[in-house]
Design a protein around this motif. Structure first.
Motif, short mmCIF file in Angstrom:
data_model
loop_
_atom_site.label_atom_id
_atom_site.label_comp_id
_atom_site.label_asym_id
_atom_site.label_seq_id
_atom_site.Cartn_x
_atom_site.Cartn_y
_atom_site.Cartn_z
N GLY A 66 -16.92 7.47 4.77
CA GLY A 66 -16.78 8.37 5.91
C GLY A 66 -16.69 7.62 7.23
N GLU A 67 -16.83 6.31 7.16
CA GLU A 67 -16.84 5.48 8.36
C GLU A 67 -15.47 5.51 9.05
OE1 GLU A 67 -17.22 0.77 9.19
OE2 GLU A 67 -18.14 1.53 7.34
N LYS A 68 -15.52 5.66 10.41
CA LYS A 68 -14.27 5.70 11.17
C LYS A 68 -14.23 4.56 12.16
CE LYS A 68 -13.82 10.72 11.09
NZ LYS A 68 -14.03 11.95 11.84
N GLN A 69 -13.05 3.99 12.37
CA GLN A 69 -12.92 2.98 13.42
C GLN A 69 -11.54 3.06 14.06
OE1 GLN A 69 -13.07 -1.03 11.68
NE2 GLN A 69 -13.01 -0.14 9.62
N GLU A 70 -11.47 2.65 15.30
CA GLU A 70 -10.20 2.65 16.01
C GLU A 70 -9.64 1.23 15.97
OE1 GLU A 70 -10.74 4.61 19.86
OE2 GLU A 70 -10.28 6.46 18.74
N LEU A 71 -8.42 1.13 15.50
CA LEU A 71 -7.82 -0.20 15.31
C LEU A 71 -6.37 -0.17 15.77
CD1 LEU A 71 -8.98 -0.96 11.63
CD2 LEU A 71 -9.91 -1.99 13.71
N SER A 72 -5.84 -1.35 16.10
CA SER A 72 -4.41 -1.43 16.36
C SER A 72 -3.71 -1.19 15.02
CB SER A 72 -4.04 -2.82 16.87
OG SER A 72 -4.18 -3.76 15.82
N PRO A 73 -2.45 -0.73 15.03
CA PRO A 73 -1.75 -0.50 13.76
C PRO A 73 -1.76 -1.74 12.87
CG PRO A 73 -0.49 0.43 15.57
CD PRO A 73 -1.64 -0.32 16.20
N GLU A 74 -1.56 -2.92 13.46
CA GLU A 74 -1.53 -4.16 12.66
C GLU A 74 -2.87 -4.38 11.97
OE1 GLU A 74 -0.56 -3.99 15.90
OE2 GLU A 74 1.58 -3.93 15.36
N ALA A 75 -3.96 -4.20 12.76
CA ALA A 75 -5.29 -4.41 12.19
C ALA A 75 -5.56 -3.39 11.08
CB ALA A 75 -6.36 -4.33 13.28
N ALA A 76 -5.07 -2.16 11.28
CA ALA A 76 -5.27 -1.13 10.26
C ALA A 76 -4.58 -1.52 8.96
CB ALA A 76 -4.73 0.22 10.76
N VAL A 77 -3.35 -2.01 9.08
CA VAL A 77 -2.61 -2.41 7.88
C VAL A 77 -3.30 -3.59 7.20
CG1 VAL A 77 -0.43 -3.32 7.00
CG2 VAL A 77 -0.41 -1.51 8.75
N ASN A 78 -3.75 -4.55 7.99
CA ASN A 78 -4.44 -5.70 7.40
C ASN A 78 -5.69 -5.29 6.65
OD1 ASN A 78 -2.59 -7.57 8.21
ND2 ASN A 78 -3.65 -8.04 10.14
N LEU A 79 -6.48 -4.43 7.29
CA LEU A 79 -7.74 -3.99 6.66
C LEU A 79 -7.45 -3.31 5.31
CD1 LEU A 79 -10.84 -3.31 6.94
CD2 LEU A 79 -10.10 -1.11 7.86
N ILE A 80 -6.50 -2.41 5.31
CA ILE A 80 -6.27 -1.59 4.12
C ILE A 80 -5.51 -2.38 3.05
CG2 ILE A 80 -5.09 0.49 3.31
CD1 ILE A 80 -5.86 1.71 6.09
N ALA A 81 -4.63 -3.27 3.48
CA ALA A 81 -3.85 -4.04 2.51
C ALA A 81 -4.72 -5.04 1.75
CB ALA A 81 -2.71 -4.78 3.20
N LYS A 82 -5.86 -5.39 2.31
CA LYS A 82 -6.75 -6.33 1.63
C LYS A 82 -7.11 -5.86 0.24
CE LYS A 82 -10.22 -6.88 4.20
NZ LYS A 82 -11.22 -7.02 5.21
N GLY A 83 -7.40 -4.56 0.12
CA GLY A 83 -7.79 -4.02 -1.18
C GLY A 83 -6.62 -3.76 -2.11
N ALA A 84 -5.40 -3.75 -1.58
CA ALA A 84 -4.25 -3.34 -2.40
C ALA A 84 -3.76 -4.48 -3.30
CB ALA A 84 -3.11 -2.87 -1.52
N VAL A 122 0.88 -1.17 0.00
CA VAL A 122 0.00 0.00 0.00
C VAL A 122 0.92 1.22 0.00
CG1 VAL A 122 -1.78 1.29 1.24
CG2 VAL A 122 -1.69 -1.21 1.42
N ASP A 123 1.00 1.89 -1.12
CA ASP A 123 1.90 3.02 -1.22
C ASP A 123 1.35 4.14 -0.32
OD1 ASP A 123 3.90 4.57 -2.15
OD2 ASP A 123 3.16 4.70 -4.22
N PRO A 124 2.02 4.48 0.81
CA PRO A 124 1.43 5.48 1.71
C PRO A 124 1.97 6.90 1.48
CG PRO A 124 3.20 4.31 2.84
CD PRO A 124 3.23 3.86 1.40
N LEU A 125 1.14 7.89 1.83
CA LEU A 125 1.58 9.28 1.89
C LEU A 125 1.50 9.69 3.35
CD1 LEU A 125 2.33 11.98 0.45
CD2 LEU A 125 -0.12 12.50 0.45
N LEU A 126 2.63 10.03 3.94
CA LEU A 126 2.66 10.38 5.37
C LEU A 126 2.68 11.89 5.54
CD1 LEU A 126 3.12 10.01 8.42
CD2 LEU A 126 5.53 9.52 7.93
N ASP A 127 1.62 12.42 6.15
CA ASP A 127 1.60 13.86 6.45
C ASP A 127 2.36 14.09 7.76
OD1 ASP A 127 1.21 16.47 7.05
OD2 ASP A 127 -0.94 16.48 6.59
#
Ligand code: ATP
Ligand code: MG
Length: 442
Positions: free
Chosen positions: A424-442, A377-382
């Motif tokens: 617009g949906e927001k959720q609080e996740l551990s960093p690992e869970a966040a990466v897993n969720l987003i990487a699924k679509g990548a 997942v190519d990220p852009l870090l602000d």
């Protein structure tokens, strides 16, 4: 990419010259810069999206059997004199004279040039079918360039050209491109509808414009609502199976669909009133069979199985990648900015570091950045020192599919906030869970 080291010139104000939302958002999101009327530079964010779009186009052209080349932008007038179009083309053609007083032009299209390549090498029907394409800048001195890259003077085009022994072969080539176009636009996150288009003096029914419905579209269009629900062929579709191609094209050309130029009231009235959709649309692609229009005058002939010489039967197939970007934005945005489909998003996710300089926020952000990169997942870090509100607004404006916010409060409870830009949906996740969720679509 770290935003502090990137070049993302966002505009705070709405540019006065932008009449439609895609133009406004492309300027505000720092994607394009106008250099002269209808002539644009692609800035880094715009270039990333353009590359993604071109890669999808390229993959589907290749899958269908077309072969990529690259022809120059500058062409010799003599070639166009052979086809008779040098005089016919009119003021849209930018004509140039070089230091030796030779007439050149900046190509508005490449039928003549590709026909010249073909005739120089191909002699036998055994070398057919052949479809050559390129992705190259075109220049058309449009009388009213407007709406940003939607109607530019210099614009990018993928143009393909098919060569076949006879009409039947040309029709099969046409069908392959038709299916490739359905897949291409779907992969760009768009619903495109193939609509009967004018064939001019060539006649027949092999001309379709692929239209994306949008209120700001320049064409008035009429179609059956069934198109909104039709399934596009999957990646397993067999481009070598002519019968399969023909049946897909038949399915996609049976319900009524026409632009105003081709609109036929009598036919339209056969569609039940509740099924009728009259709307506005953007032409993102156009496929066209023109037979021997260029092969005959330019001597592009092959020896057939009968031992005789045949002028090859041709078609041309265009997509405007720069216009396509604008069409994607017209179809997918909200009041806060662009909403990129994942397939063409300039970055896969944005990470917002709420407190750069804070040891915890920095290390969590860096860690997420590395994990995203490793997951593809190519990220852009602000990592800038802007205020929070401005950071959120900027992320919404540039429309990355996911936003991950790292702040001291979340770190305290072991979570980051993940927002889906589209829902617009927001959720609080551990960093690992966040990466897993987003990487699924990548
Ligand atoms: P239009 O009717 O919109 O002027 P056209 O019919 O002249 O377009 P084609 O020659 O069919 O265009 O070109 C193939 C594709 O190139 C179009 O479907 C469109 O996606 C793109 N294109 C054409 N003209 C422009 C332009 N001025 N700016 C951006 N893209 C363009
Ligand atoms: Mg057209």
């Amino acid at each position: 990419m770290r935003l502090s080291r990137y070049f993302l010139p966002l505009l705070k104000e709405n540019p006065k010259e932008a009449e439609i939302v895609s133009h406004r958002l492309m300027l505000r999101a720092g994607m394009i810069r106008q250099q002269a009327a209808g002539i644009y530079s692609m800035l880094p964010l715009g270039k990333r999206v353009l590359d993604k779009v071109c890669n999808i186009i390229r993959e589907e052209q290749n899958r269908s059997g077309a072969i990529e080349i690259l022809m120059p932008t500058i062409q010799s007038a003599d070639l166009w004199r052979e086809s008779g179009r040098y005089d016919d083309y009119g003021k849209e053609m930018l004509r140039i004279t070089d230091r030796h007083e030779r007439d050149l032009l900046y190509g508005p299209t490449n039928e003549e040039m590709v026909t010249d390549i073909f005739r120089s090498y191909v002699r036998s029907y055994k070398d057919l079918p052949l479809n050559l394409y390129h992705i190259q800048w075109k220049f058309r001195d449009e009388i009213r360039p407007r709406f940003g890259v939607m109607r530019g003077r210099e614009f990018l085009m993928k143009d393909a050209y098919s060569f076949d022994l006879d009409f039947e072969g040309a029709r099969a080539a046409y069908n392959r491109m038709f299916v490739a176009y359905l897949r291409t636009f779907e992969r760009c996150g768009l619903k495109s509808i193939p609509m009967r288009a004018d064939t001019g003096p060539i006649g027949g029914d092999l001309s379709h414009e692929f239209i994306v419905l949008a209120d700001t579209g320049e064409s008035e269009v009429f179609c059956h609502r069934d198109y909104l629900e039709m399934d596009v062929p999957g990646a397993d579709v067999d481009f070598t199976d002519d019968a399969q191609m023909a049946s897909i094209v038949e399915k996609w050309t049976t319900p009524y669909a026409a632009t105003d130029e081709m609109h036929d009231e009598a036919e339209w009235e056969k569609t039940p009133i509740p099924e009728r959709l009259s709307a506005r649309g953007i032409e993102v692609g156009h496929i066209f069979h023109f037979g021997t229009k260029y092969s005959e005058p330019m001597g592009a002939v092959v020896t057939g199985p009968d031992g005789k010489q045949h002028a090859v039967s041709m078609g041309s197939y265009g997509i405007g990648p720069t216009r396509l970007i604008a069409a994607i934005i017209e179809a997918s945005h909200d009041d806060n900015g662009i909403i990129w489909p994942e397939s063409v998003a300039p970055f896969g996710a944005g990470i917002i570091n709420m407190k750069p300089g804070d040891a915890g926020c920095d290390s969590w952000s860096d860690d997420l950045y590395a994990k995203f990169a490793a997951a593809g997942v190519d990220p852009l870090l602000d990592d800038t020192h802007e205020r929070a509100g401005a950071k959120f607004a900027a992320m919404d404006l540039i429309g990355l599919p996911w936003q991950v916010t790292v702040g001291p409060r979340g770190i305290g409870s072991g979570v980051v906030e993940v927002k889906n830009r589209k829902s617009g949906e927001k959720q609080e996740l551990s960093p690992e869970a966040a990466v897993n969720l987003i990487a699924k679509g990548a």
